[in-house]
Design an enzyme around this catalytic site. Structure first.
Site, mmCIF file in Angstrom:
data_model
loop_
_atom_site.group_PDB
_atom_site.id
_atom_site.type_symbol
_atom_site.label_atom_id
_atom_site.label_comp_id
_atom_site.label_asym_id
_atom_site.label_seq_id
_atom_site.Cartn_x
_atom_site.Cartn_y
_atom_site.Cartn_z
ATOM 1 N N ASP A 62 47.900 33.318 51.088
ATOM 2 C CA ASP A 62 48.220 33.860 49.766
ATOM 3 C C ASP A 62 47.042 33.559 48.847
ATOM 4 O OD1 ASP A 62 49.189 34.584 47.307
ATOM 5 O OD2 ASP A 62 51.082 33.486 47.482
ATOM 6 N N ASN A 89 39.309 41.944 48.212
ATOM 7 C CA ASN A 89 40.162 43.113 48.049
ATOM 8 C C ASN A 89 41.566 42.765 47.554
ATOM 9 O OD1 ASN A 89 41.026 46.020 48.717
ATOM 10 N ND2 ASN A 89 42.420 44.803 49.980
ATOM 11 N N TYR A 153 46.465 44.069 34.131
ATOM 12 C CA TYR A 153 45.845 44.417 35.407
ATOM 13 C C TYR A 153 44.414 44.883 35.164
ATOM 14 C CZ TYR A 153 44.819 47.039 39.674
ATOM 15 O OH TYR A 153 44.231 47.519 40.808
ATOM 16 N N ALA A 155 42.542 44.321 32.540
ATOM 17 C CA ALA A 155 41.730 43.252 31.949
ATOM 18 C C ALA A 155 41.260 42.252 32.994
ATOM 19 C CB ALA A 155 42.532 42.542 30.863
ATOM 20 N N LYS A 157 40.870 42.806 36.198
ATOM 21 C CA LYS A 157 39.878 43.460 37.058
ATOM 22 C C LYS A 157 38.560 43.678 36.318
ATOM 23 C CE LYS A 157 41.916 44.138 41.087
ATOM 24 N NZ LYS A 157 41.334 43.655 42.347
#
Length: 254
Positions: A62, A89, A153, A155, A157
């Site tokens: 995880d 990824n 999400y 922000a 990335k």
């Protein structure tokens, strides 16, 4: 040296590789001669991926767990003795309108999208120095535009894309190249998987996004994977610090 031959006997780590772009990337690397450690949280899906090619090894991990980075790098090095590429990824995202902001959800996105790639870079750095290896981070075209309620999400990335440029400069003296690919709407199962949306809502969003793409369709993993391999290849020894948006023009829409 061709792009294909540049992967012969190289070693790669692909996080979040049990489906979608990660799975397709791992398989493409293996088919071109690389040995690939694929990580993910779903043991059954990982086992299915591992069975697809003899050069794929799997590790249930995880990325939100800060201890996973050391386990991942140790698994690759103990098996193959070198490391040439990290593909960050694994991703986390959840639609959140302002009134639904939740500390745990936001922290989870930060843990997977920012902290995990940072710790994996730290753990893998000595091995990458030895091979003058490369890192390819997977961002998102969402970071190119306002996309409520996907603000956190996008922000997180965007932060990963900033780290890409910063790492590229910091590690250039070691011969380590760091680039990123930022996909647009891709058929990957992310909406029902990573995003946790109901199937009907996911279908509606997919239809809306497809209508917004200037090139007229959602992307496929096959549209993204070649760019990941190109940016990671030792054949592109003078390319670093780049964030390539592959989205059919989606982020440019008015």
């Amino acid at each position: 040296m061709t792009q294909e031959s540049s992967w012969q006997d190289k070693v790669a780590i692909v996080t979040g590789g049990s489906s979608g772009i990660g799975e397709a990337t791992a398989l493409a690397l293996a088919e071109q001669g690389a040995r690939v450690l694929v990580t993910g949280r779903d043991a059954a899906r990982l086992a299915d991926v591992g069975a697809r090619h003899g050069a794929l090894a799997i590790l249930e991990a995880d990325s939100a767990d800060p201890d996973s980075a050391a386990r991942i790098v140790d698994a690759a090095l103990s098996r193959w003795g070198r490391l040439d590429l990290i593909v960050n990824n694994a991703g986390a995202g959840r639609p959140l309108p302002v009134e639904a902001y939740d500390v745990a959800v936001i922290a989870g996105m930060c843990a997977v999208n920012i902290t995990a790639p940072s710790l994996l870079m730290k753990q893998g750095l000595p091995a990458l120095r030895e091979t003058k290896g490369a890192v390819v981070n997977i961002g998102t075209a969402v970071s190119r535009t306002a996309a409520p309620p996907m603000a956190h999400y996008g922000a997180t990335k965007a932060a990963l894309e900033h780290l890409t440029r910063s790492w590229a400069i910091e590690l250039a003296g070691d011969g380590i190249r760091v680039n990123a690919v930022s996909p647009g709407p891709v058929k990957s199962g992310a909406l029902t998987g990573m995003m946790g949306l109901p199937a009907e809502m996911a279908r509606d969003i997919e239809a809306q996004e497809e209508a917004q793409v200037p090139l007229g369709r959602r992307g496929l993993a096959a549209d993204i994977v070649p760019w990941i391999l190109r940016l990671g290849s030792s054949g592109n020894a003078w390319l670093t610090g780049q964030v390539l948006t592959v989205d059919g023009g989606w982020a440019l829409r008015a």
